[in-house]
Each structure stands twice: as structure tokens, then as C-alpha cells.
Write a protein that holds these residues in place. Structure first.
Motif, PDB file in Angstrom:
ATOM      1  N   VAL A 737       5.695  -5.135  32.928  1.00 46.63           N
ATOM      2  CA  VAL A 737       5.107  -6.096  31.991  1.00 46.63           C
ATOM      3  C   VAL A 737       6.256  -6.887  31.385  1.00 46.63           C
ATOM      4  O   VAL A 737       7.226  -6.306  30.888  1.00 46.63           O
ATOM      5  N   SER A 738       6.149  -8.223  31.443  1.00 44.96           N
ATOM      6  CA  SER A 738       7.265  -9.073  31.036  1.00 44.96           C
ATOM      7  C   SER A 738       6.762 -10.256  30.222  1.00 44.96           C
ATOM      8  O   SER A 738       5.643 -10.736  30.441  1.00 44.96           O
ATOM      9  N   PRO A 739       7.588 -10.756  29.305  1.00 44.82           N
ATOM     10  CA  PRO A 739       7.227 -12.002  28.625  1.00 44.82           C
ATOM     11  C   PRO A 739       7.460 -13.228  29.508  1.00 44.82           C
ATOM     12  O   PRO A 739       7.149 -14.348  29.102  1.00 44.82           O
ATOM     13  N   ARG A 740       7.997 -13.023  30.712  1.00 48.91           N
ATOM     14  CA  ARG A 740       8.297 -14.118  31.632  1.00 48.91           C
ATOM     15  C   ARG A 740       7.494 -13.952  32.923  1.00 48.91           C
ATOM     16  O   ARG A 740       7.306 -12.827  33.410  1.00 48.91           O
ATOM     17  N   GLU A 741       7.102 -15.068  33.512  1.00 45.48           N
ATOM     18  CA  GLU A 741       6.337 -15.019  34.756  1.00 45.48           C
ATOM     19  C   GLU A 741       7.201 -14.603  35.941  1.00 45.48           C
ATOM     20  O   GLU A 741       6.681 -14.159  36.970  1.00 45.48           O
ATOM     21  N   ASP A 742       8.535 -14.740  35.823  1.00 39.45           N
ATOM     22  CA  ASP A 742       9.417 -14.363  36.927  1.00 39.45           C
ATOM     23  C   ASP A 742       9.940 -12.932  36.799  1.00 39.45           C
ATOM     24  O   ASP A 742      10.743 -12.490  37.623  1.00 39.45           O
ATOM     25  N   PHE A 743       9.541 -12.215  35.764  1.00 33.15           N
ATOM     26  CA  PHE A 743       9.868 -10.798  35.588  1.00 33.15           C
ATOM     27  C   PHE A 743      11.373 -10.541  35.582  1.00 33.15           C
ATOM     28  O   PHE A 743      11.830  -9.504  36.064  1.00 33.15           O
ATOM     29  N   VAL A 744      12.143 -11.455  35.017  1.00 34.35           N
ATOM     30  CA  VAL A 744      13.589 -11.250  34.956  1.00 34.35           C
ATOM     31  C   VAL A 744      13.920 -10.002  34.147  1.00 34.35           C
ATOM     32  O   VAL A 744      14.833  -9.244  34.488  1.00 34.35           O
ATOM     33  N   TYR A 745      13.188  -9.749  33.091  1.00 34.75           N
ATOM     34  CA  TYR A 745      13.366  -8.549  32.283  1.00 34.75           C
ATOM     35  C   TYR A 745      12.020  -8.169  31.680  1.00 34.75           C
ATOM     36  O   TYR A 745      11.116  -9.006  31.563  1.00 34.75           O
ATOM     37  N   PRO A 771       1.105 -10.494  18.676  1.00 34.46           N
ATOM     38  CA  PRO A 771      -0.001 -11.456  18.677  1.00 34.46           C
ATOM     39  C   PRO A 771       0.478 -12.867  19.009  1.00 34.46           C
ATOM     40  O   PRO A 771       1.536 -13.309  18.556  1.00 34.46           O
ATOM     41  N   GLY A 772      -0.314 -13.562  19.825  1.00 33.37           N
ATOM     42  CA  GLY A 772       0.018 -14.916  20.238  1.00 33.37           C
ATOM     43  C   GLY A 772       0.904 -15.001  21.469  1.00 33.37           C
ATOM     44  O   GLY A 772       1.110 -16.087  22.008  1.00 33.37           O
ATOM     45  N   GLN A 773       1.425 -13.870  21.938  1.00 30.26           N
ATOM     46  CA  GLN A 773       2.334 -13.853  23.089  1.00 30.26           C
ATOM     47  C   GLN A 773       1.545 -13.632  24.384  1.00 30.26           C
ATOM     48  O   GLN A 773       0.634 -12.804  24.439  1.00 30.26           O
ATOM     49  N   THR A 774       1.912 -14.392  25.409  1.00 35.39           N
ATOM     50  CA  THR A 774       1.334 -14.192  26.740  1.00 35.39           C
ATOM     51  C   THR A 774       2.285 -13.342  27.571  1.00 35.39           C
ATOM     52  O   THR A 774       3.496 -13.599  27.596  1.00 35.39           O
ATOM     53  N   TYR A 775       1.732 -12.353  28.239  1.00 32.72           N
ATOM     54  CA  TYR A 775       2.527 -11.428  29.044  1.00 32.72           C
ATOM     55  C   TYR A 775       2.063 -11.487  30.500  1.00 32.72           C
ATOM     56  O   TYR A 775       0.875 -11.656  30.786  1.00 32.72           O
ATOM     57  N   SER A 776       3.034 -11.313  31.413  1.00 35.15           N
ATOM     58  CA  SER A 776       2.735 -11.190  32.837  1.00 35.15           C
ATOM     59  C   SER A 776       2.918  -9.737  33.241  1.00 35.15           C
ATOM     60  O   SER A 776       3.806  -9.040  32.728  1.00 35.15           O
ATOM     61  N   TRP A 777       2.077  -9.281  34.180  1.00 33.48           N
ATOM     62  CA  TRP A 777       2.247  -7.918  34.668  1.00 33.48           C
ATOM     63  C   TRP A 777       1.916  -7.841  36.152  1.00 33.48           C
ATOM     64  O   TRP A 777       1.214  -8.690  36.698  1.00 33.48           O
ATOM     65  N   ARG A 778       2.480  -6.829  36.799  1.00 34.46           N
ATOM     66  CA  ARG A 778       2.268  -6.651  38.230  1.00 34.46           C
ATOM     67  C   ARG A 778       2.446  -5.177  38.575  1.00 34.46           C
ATOM     68  O   ARG A 778       2.981  -4.388  37.775  1.00 34.46           O
ATOM     69  N   VAL A 799      -2.163 -11.781  23.939  1.00 36.37           N
ATOM     70  CA  VAL A 799      -2.545 -10.939  22.808  1.00 36.37           C
ATOM     71  C   VAL A 799      -3.066 -11.829  21.689  1.00 36.37           C
ATOM     72  O   VAL A 799      -2.357 -12.735  21.211  1.00 36.37           O
ATOM     73  N   GLY A 800      -4.315 -11.599  21.293  1.00 37.38           N
ATOM     74  CA  GLY A 800      -4.901 -12.380  20.216  1.00 37.38           C
ATOM     75  C   GLY A 800      -4.483 -11.875  18.849  1.00 37.38           C
ATOM     76  O   GLY A 800      -3.810 -10.837  18.718  1.00 37.38           O
ATOM     77  N   ASP A 801      -4.853 -12.614  17.803  1.00 41.42           N
ATOM     78  CA  ASP A 801      -4.556 -12.171  16.447  1.00 41.42           C
ATOM     79  C   ASP A 801      -5.340 -10.905  16.150  1.00 41.42           C
ATOM     80  O   ASP A 801      -6.556 -10.827  16.360  1.00 41.42           O
ATOM     81  N   ALA A 802      -4.643  -9.889  15.659  1.00 40.67           N
ATOM     82  CA  ALA A 802      -5.286  -8.601  15.388  1.00 40.67           C
ATOM     83  C   ALA A 802      -5.818  -8.581  13.972  1.00 40.67           C
ATOM     84  O   ALA A 802      -5.245  -9.160  13.053  1.00 40.67           O
ATOM     85  N   SER A 803      -6.941  -7.909  13.801  1.00 46.13           N
ATOM     86  CA  SER A 803      -7.479  -7.754  12.450  1.00 46.13           C
ATOM     87  C   SER A 803      -6.648  -6.778  11.649  1.00 46.13           C
ATOM     88  O   SER A 803      -6.654  -6.809  10.416  1.00 46.13           O
TER      89      SER A 803
END
Length: 817
Positions: A737-745, A771-778, A799-803
Motif C-alpha cells: 500500500v503506497s501513497p504513490r501510484e508507482d509504489f516507489v515506497y 483522511p483525504g489521502q488516496t492510496y494505491s495497493w496491489r 480515505v474519507g473524513d472520519a467522524s
């Protein structure tokens, strides 16, 4: 010693000024070191056994070289030539990184050659410092000089004009490792050998190259390669390394078959392992538009990669530390601290080397970086990490533990100071890399215990894999080995083979009948060639009766660990001198072969040079010189060379080699040759279809692709079970699971994990997603044969805003389970 000498010398030691002219001291008088006038850097000690007199004089500064020199003035009883003998401490503990004490005596302003260079043994021994001439004034002014890498300790001296005097047990002075007896002898008897023959391969592709860059395709059949049969066995202490179940690659040969030099040739396959220099490394590591934080993490990901290094202090190369008493490059630490050499030559690593290569690459990328230890200040023990500076603070990276640590915001890379104040940031983070199971946090308590960190001096150590191939020269990359390697001054290595050792070859066999061979010789003396006068042998004497010679240099970007030297010779007269000489590391010429009486006519001789390289504990050697010498007594063709053969065994890391993978491979050849070139490239490999890999999961099960999820309502990631075409059971998965689509880290090391389960799901570690961050996973799957599927395509969730927000770090045992 006379009673006067004892009283006078004792007075000098106490600092009492001496009045009058001292009486005569006889030749052979024993001069105790404790009678020298000491400085603040030296002290009289009696801790070690085996000294004479009341003690010995020691450098009280320990590791740093003492900058001042104890002194003493004597008057000898007669003029003449005197041998200066000194009894001082030799060596150190057998498991020590360095203990050559390199002590020197200065006489009347002239410093004699250093003694006590050896690292083997431990105790006070006599060594001959040299000879001095004492004039009619008979005055001798002595100074003791510490010039070594470990503290000097001097017991006594003896000046004698008796040339036959030898201390009991003395057989010769010690030598520094790597400058052993072969370089002190005029001759070395070496075993016969044979030139290297390329073994036949099951499959082969030959490509002729006339321009650069040149791109071509090689298709490898079968279903298995080194990438989809990767395995991750232990080294020790829970650390992991890379291995493979099937290695199809056997060799890759790059040969200059043209008439001019080829400069810096290199081959890259499918964009992998372009590690020619720090610049080409960074070109593959860094992506356009990266921030400094992203650059730091990308460099960490490379230097922490299990494909680049594996923690193994017992098999790594190199000394424990850079030199801390002078500039850091003074010793051999830089051999493994250089990221280019580390990746291409030495897979096995230690924490100090992983940190160093990370920091050096960061500096090359324009980021300030340093290496620090978790230990009492300036003791250099426990563990070493790197820190990179950006956004007005330091941020910590740990390649050896394959870890980085985030602040409580789960975005910002923590630094050493943060981990000291909040050790729970380290405690919640998985260490050991994706292949390691959750392990005890070995470093959390160290961050808490030690502050400030102990900085380790490093330099910007970067080399390149630069190589010039002369006509008739070739480099052979081989995935196998012959057990030839060096480990430098790593005394922990008891002949343990480094992981991923590969022994390549650099071979030079010039065609002496061609003018192209003129490119290869470094120097010639009294020779004519067939291209000049048409006479044979191809290299012969210009003027008979005078010595003739041709000298060649062999230069490699890889360490030299063996080789074969020889050739084809003509010798019509058994009285005609004919020999081969070798020089390594600026040593004097060593005769490695001389023709015997019965070696006449046309004949061949080849010799293995491994023995003259000095063994496994030597500094890195990347060049040597070879001289062919002959004398034609009567006619120019009485003696000469029909052929020259120079072969070097090289130490390579198999993980750096340009490997073919199953299917179509795009191969790119490049060089820096200014003019024409003609190069032949030969790939040799084998193929296997013993089993077929599983198929990658086609789509996610939960969450669905491109969906939005609540960070507190994402207990797991799930996917359909992978299918295996052979019906083999699926034994586990690898999730990233990475914050980048190329999975560098990854998001953190907790989000790059093997599942150690055949269940097609993975529990998401708690308290990390923002919250607000898009993550890529494979995901990829492994079957019971140990064969890996390709990676699935990248899926995404936001990840949406959490209550209910809770960014407080939680200790989840490394994996949130």
C-alpha cells in the motif's frame, strides 16, 4: 644501562633540566622508553605484560594519533653505522577491525621507516627500524612518532654498531595486511593454469553492434526466471536476504572486436539495474516532480531493497568504521560505503554501510545527509542510521532495518530527536522488511536511551563502473562463481562466501599481428612488431643483445580476486632470457615466471596469479601491471612474443547483473566512444518450464477500486483467491500500500508485507491512514512451488473524513494484528 644513564634518563622523564655534557653511552645500551621526556599526549603505563624496565610509554589519546613526540638525547661512545632496534606493541585482538600501530623512530631529524605494521599477534616485539650514520660528534637525538591507526606503546630501543646483532626470536619485521611476502620477494612460484573457455549454453543470442545507443530484443522461453522464483531466507537475527529458486542466466559477454578502444560500454535490460554511476542510479530512483521528502524516501527504498543489500556482518566486506582520527577516507571503509561499488560488487551489508550508501546518494541528489550511531557519544556501537535534512529539520532513514518512522501525523518522516522523545513512534513500526515476520523492536530502547546521537564522518564516496575495452578485450558477466572473493579488513569473516557472489572475467588477448594491438600496450622497450617490418615473431627485438619488454595495464571497475597470465612465446636459444613480471598496488616488479632451459622453440605458458593477490583480507585492487621481458642474443627473432593473454577474475554481485526475464527483453547497449566501434554481445542462458506461476488477482474484493472508505471502517484488504494453472496450492501473498501510484515506497514499512497466510485478505494496520489521502495497493501470490505471480494492477481507495479522529500512534506489533 649504566647507573649514570638511568639517573640522567630518569631525570629527563621527570622534566628535570640536565646540566653539563653527558658521559659516553656504549653501543648496544638498552634505552627504556619510560626514560624519554614525555609530552601530555603520552604516559608511562604498566598494564600490559611483557615489558622490560619499569613500564612502557603509551599514547594516552588511544585512537587518535598523538601529535607530539617524546624525545631523548644521547652521546654514543664511538662514531659509525648503527642499527636502530625498537621493541613496541604489535597487533591487537584477532576480531579487531584494525590494529597496525605504525610506529616510527626519528633520529637526528630523519624519520626512519615505520615498524609494527602487522595486525596478527599481540605483544611487545623487536623490529628493525633502520640504520643511521653517527658522526664524530656522536650525538643522537631521538623522537618517538605515532603514525599508525591504533595507539602506539613503546617499551625500549637499542642502538648497536654490531651488524650481526639480532634480538632473540626475530625473523623479520611485520607487514601491513595486503603487502605480504610475495611483494617483498623478487620471485614467486605460481601454479600452471589454462585460459578461460566459455562453457556452452542451452540458449544463446549473439548481437553485433556498430553504433550507440543500440537496442535489440532477446526472447527467453520457459516459465521460470530469477524474479518469479525469488525466495527470502534468513541471514541471522531475523534479517532476510534474497535468493532464487531458478537462475536461467549463465553469462553475458561484451567483446571489442573492432580496431579502436570502446569507452564505458554498458548494457541495461528492460530498464533494470542501471547502476553505472550515482547519476544513473538516481535517474532510476527519482521521479520528476518529487519533493525533497519523496526523494529521501525513494533513496531509502533503493538502499533498503532486498534486491540491493542483505544484512550480514559476518560476510560483508570492509572495516568497521571510517578513520576517525583523520579524514574519513584514510582507511578502506569507502570501498563498501560507495553506493556504486556496494550495489555492483558487494551484496552483504551492515548497518553502518547501509546508512552510508543512503547518505551518500542523498548528498548526490542535493540533500544534506549524515550518519549517526545510537551509542554513548563517539563510541560507535549498537546501530547506525542515516538522516537527511529538508524542511528545516533532520529526518531518519534506516536501510539496514528496512525501516523509516513517521510522526504522529502519519505524513512527516521522524528524525532521531523525535524518536528519542517519542520512542513509541519506533515501537509501532515494522522492521526487517516485507519478508520478515513481526519481530522484537531491537532499536526502540536505543533511541530512548542515547541522545545526542554520535555522528560518524563520511565523505561523498562515489565511483563509476567505467571501463575501456581495447581491441581484443572483453568483459564476461557470469552468474556463477569459483569461490573467489575478498572481504577486506572484516576479521569476522572466517572464509564465508558472500551471498550472491559472482566471479566475472576481464580478458585481454590482443592480436599481435594487427596494428590494433598498438592500442593496448602501456610501454615498450627495444621491440619491433610484424606490422612494422614484416618479421616474426609478431613482437620481437629491435636490436639483438639488448633487453626488450612490453608492459600492459589491466584496469577493472570490479575488485580483482584472481586471474591467469601467460602467452605464446618463441625462444630459439635456451640462454635467451624470457620472463613475466607483475606489479599490483604500486609494488615493485615480481617475477612470476622465467623460462627454463628446456623451454625452447614455440610454446605456451599460463600461470594462476591468485596467490600474489594477498588473500581475502586485503584492500580492494582494481588494477595491475604485467611486463613481458625477453632478450634476443644474436638475431631479432631469437626470442619474442607470439601472443599475450591477460585474464582477471572479478568479484561481482549477481543481484546487479543484467538479467534476462521470461518473455521479450529489451536490451539497450550504450557507450561513450567518440568514433567508430564494433562490439559483439553474447547472451547465454537456459530455460525451464518445470512449473507455471499463479495468476495475479484480477480485481479487488474490498474495498472496491477507486472507492472512498472511512479510515475507522477499513479492517482489511481483500481480493479473490489467486488461481494456479498447475493446480498448486497458494501459500501466501505479498501486499503493498503506497501513497504513490508507482509504489516507489509504502505508506510505512507496516504496509509492505507478506501475509504468511493463504487467505486472500490482509488486516489493515490501525492508526496510520490519513483522511483525504488516496492510496494505491496491489497484490501478488506465491504457490506451493515457491513461484510468484506477477503483481496485480494497481487499485486505489481514498480515505474519507472520519467522524472520530485518532492519530495517536498505536503499538500494533508491526502489522496491526
Amino acid at each position: 644501562m649504566t647507573s649514570w644513564a638511568i639517573a640522567v634518563l630518569t631525570g629527563m622523564l621527570a622534566g628535570t633540566p640536565l646540566a653539563g655534557t653527558p658521559p659516553v653511552v656504549a653501543s648496544g645500551t638498552l634505552v627504556e622508553a619510560e626514560t624519554f621526556q614525555a609530552t601530555a599526549d603520552w604516559e608511562v603505563q604498566a598494564k600490559l605484560a611483557g615489558f622490560s624496565g619499569e613500564g612502557y610509554l603509551a599514547n594516552r589519546r588511544r585512537m587518535p594519533i598523538a601529535p607530539t613526540h617524546p624525545r631523548l638525547q644521547l652521546t654514543l661512545d664511538r662514531a659509525g653505522t648503527y642499527d636502530v632496534w625498537v621493541r613496541a606493541l604489535l597487533g591487537g585482538p584477532a576480531d579487531s577491525g584494525f590494529h597496525d600501530r605504525e610506529f616510527s623512530v626519528e633520529v637526528n631529524g630523519t624519520r626512519l621507516p615505520p615498524t609494527h605494521l602487522g595486525t596478527e599477534g599481540y605483544g611487545f616485539v623487536w623490529e628493525l627500524a633502520g640504520q643511521i650514520a653517527v658522526g664524530e660528534e656522536r650525538t643522537v637525538k631521538l623522537r618517538l612518532c605515532d603514525v599508525g591507526r591504533a595507539e602506539a606503546a613503546v617499551d625500549c630501543l637499542r642502538l648497536t654498531d654490531d651488524p650481526q646483532f639480532r634480538p632473540a626470536g626475530w625473523t623479520g619485521n611485520s607487514t601491513r595486511p595486503g603487502q605480504g611476502p610475495y611483494f617483498r620477494l623478487p620471485q614467486a612460484a605460481l601454479p600452471a593454469a589454462q585460459p578461460f573457455t566459455l562453457p556452452p549454453a542451452e540458449r544463446q543470442h549473439v548481437e553485433t553492434v556498430g553504433a550507440a545507443p543500440h537496442t535489440f530484443a532477446v526472447t527467453m522461453g520457459g516459465t521460470l526466471d530469477e524474479f518469479n522464483t525469488a525466495k527470502y531466507p534468513d541471514t541471522y537475527g531475523g534479517s532476510k536476504r534474497l535468493d532464487w529458486g531458478f537462475q536461467p542466466n549463465e553469462y553475458l559477454v561484451l567483446e571489442n572486436v573492432g580496431a579502436s578502444d570502446v569507452v564505458d560500454p554498458r548494457i541495461v535490460i528492460d530498464g533494470r539495474r542501471d547502476w553505472f554511476s550515482a547519476e544513473t542510479m538516481l535517474a532510476g530512483i527519482l521521479k520528476p516532480g518529487m519533493s525533497d521528502a519523496e526523494k529521501a524516501l525513494a533513496i531509502w527504498a533503493f538502499t533498503a531493497s532486498i534486491e540491493v543489500q542483505g544484512h550480514e556482518n559476518n560476510r560483508r566486506v570492509g572495516i568497521l568504521l571510517p578513520d576517525v582520527r583523520s579524514h574519513p577516507s584514510r582507511n578502506s571503509f569507502h570501498e563498501r560505503g560507495d553506493p556504486v561499488k556496494a550495489a555492483n560488487c558487494y551484496y552483504c551489508s551492515g548497518c553502518q554501510y547501509g546508512a552510508t550508501t543512503c547518505a551518500v546518494l542523498a548528498r548526490c541528489a542535493g540533500l544534506p545527509a549524515r550518519c549517526v550511531w545510537m551509542c554513548p557519544f563517539d563510541q560507535y556501537e549498537n546501530h547506525c542510521v542515516a538522516e537527511v535534512f529538508y524542511d528545516d529539520r533532520w529526518h531518519l532513514l534506516d536501510p539496514e532495518a528496512r525501516a523509516f518512522y513517521l510522526e504522529a501525523d502519519n505524513r512527516t518522516l521522524a528524525g532521531y530527536e523525535s524518536l528519542h522523545r517519542q520512542p513509541e513512534l519506533a515501537a509501532r513500526t515494522h522492521e526487517g522488511g516485507f519478508a520478515a515476520k513481526p519481530m522484537a523492536k531491537s532499536h526502540t530502547s536505543l533511541y530512548e536511551q542515547y541522545y545526542p546521537s554520535a555522528g560518524m564522518p563520511i565523505d561523498r564516496w562515489t565511483s563509476s563502473m567505467a571501463l575501456t575495452l581495447r581491441p581484443g578485450e572483453k568483459i564476461v558477466w557470469r552468474w556463477g562463481h569459483e569461490g573467489k572473493f575478498r572481504c577486506g579488513q572484516n576479521m569476522r569473516n572466517s572464509n564465508l562466501l558472500p551471498y550472491h557472489l559472482a566471479n566475472g572475467k576481464l580478458i585481454y588477448r590482443p592480436d599481435l599481428r594487427s596494428s590494433a594491438s598498438l592500442h593496448g600496450a602501456l610501454a615498450e622497450r627495444n621491440v619491433k612488431r610484424i606490422v612494422e617490418d614484416g618479421a616474426t615473431p609478431p613482437v620481437h627485438a629491435d636490436t639483438p643483445g639488448l633487453a626488450s619488454s612490453v608492459t600492459y595495464k589491466m584496469q577493472s571497475p570490479y575488485p580483482i580476486v584472481g586471474g591467469v597470465i601467460g602467452g605464446r612465446f618463441v625462444r630459439k636459444d635456451r640462454q635467451a632470457p624470457l620472463r613475466i613480471l607483475l606489479s599490483i598496488d604500486d609494488s615493485d616488479w615480481t617475477e612470476i615466471w622465467s623460462a627454463k632451459d628446456d623451454e625452447t622453440g614455440a610454446f605456451e605458458r599460463y600461470l594462476a596469479i591468485d596467490a600474489v593477490l594477498g588473500g581475502k583480507f586485503t584492500p580492494e585492487r582494481c588494477a595491475c601491471y604485467v611486463k613481458y621481458e625477453f632478450t634476443a642474443p644474436q638475431a631479432p627473432d631469437d626470442a619474442g612474443l607470439e601472443g599475450v593473454y591477460l585474464e582477471l577474475d572479478l568479484q561481482m554481485a549477481a543481484t546487479s547483473l543484467p538479467s534476462l526475464a521470461i518473455g521479450r527483453n529489451e536490451v539497450v547497449y550504450r557507450d561513450r566512444t567518440g568514433g567508430e566501434r564494433q562490439v559483439r554481445i553474447t547472451h547465454g542462458w537456459r530455460e525451464s518450464s518445470a512449473t507455471r506461476p499463479p495468476q495475479a488477482p484480477a480485481q479487488p474484493a474490498a474495498p472496491s477500486d477507486r472507492s472512498t472508505v472511512d479510515k475507522n471502517a477499513l479492517p482489511k484488504l481483500a481480493w479473490p483467491a489467486a488461481e494456479d494453472p498447475d493446480g498448486d496450492a497458494i501459500t501466501g501473498y505479498h501486499v503493498q500500500v503506497s501513497p504513490r501510484e508507482d509504489f516507489v515506497y509504502p505508506v510505512s514499512p507496516n504496509f509492505d508485507q507478506l501475509t504468511f497466510s493463504n487467505r486472500p485478505e490482509w488486516p489493515v494496520p490501525e492508526g496510520w491512514l490519513v483522511p483525504g489521502q488516496t492510496y494505491s495497493w496491489r497484490v501478488r501470490a506465491c504457490d506451493a512451488q515457491g513461484t510468484w505471480s506477477p503483481w496485480s494492477r494497481a487499485w486505489r481507495f481514498t480515505v474519507g473524513d472520519a467522524s472520530r479522529k485518532s492519530d495517536t500512534p498505536k503499538n500494533t506489533g508491526g502489522r496491526g494484528q
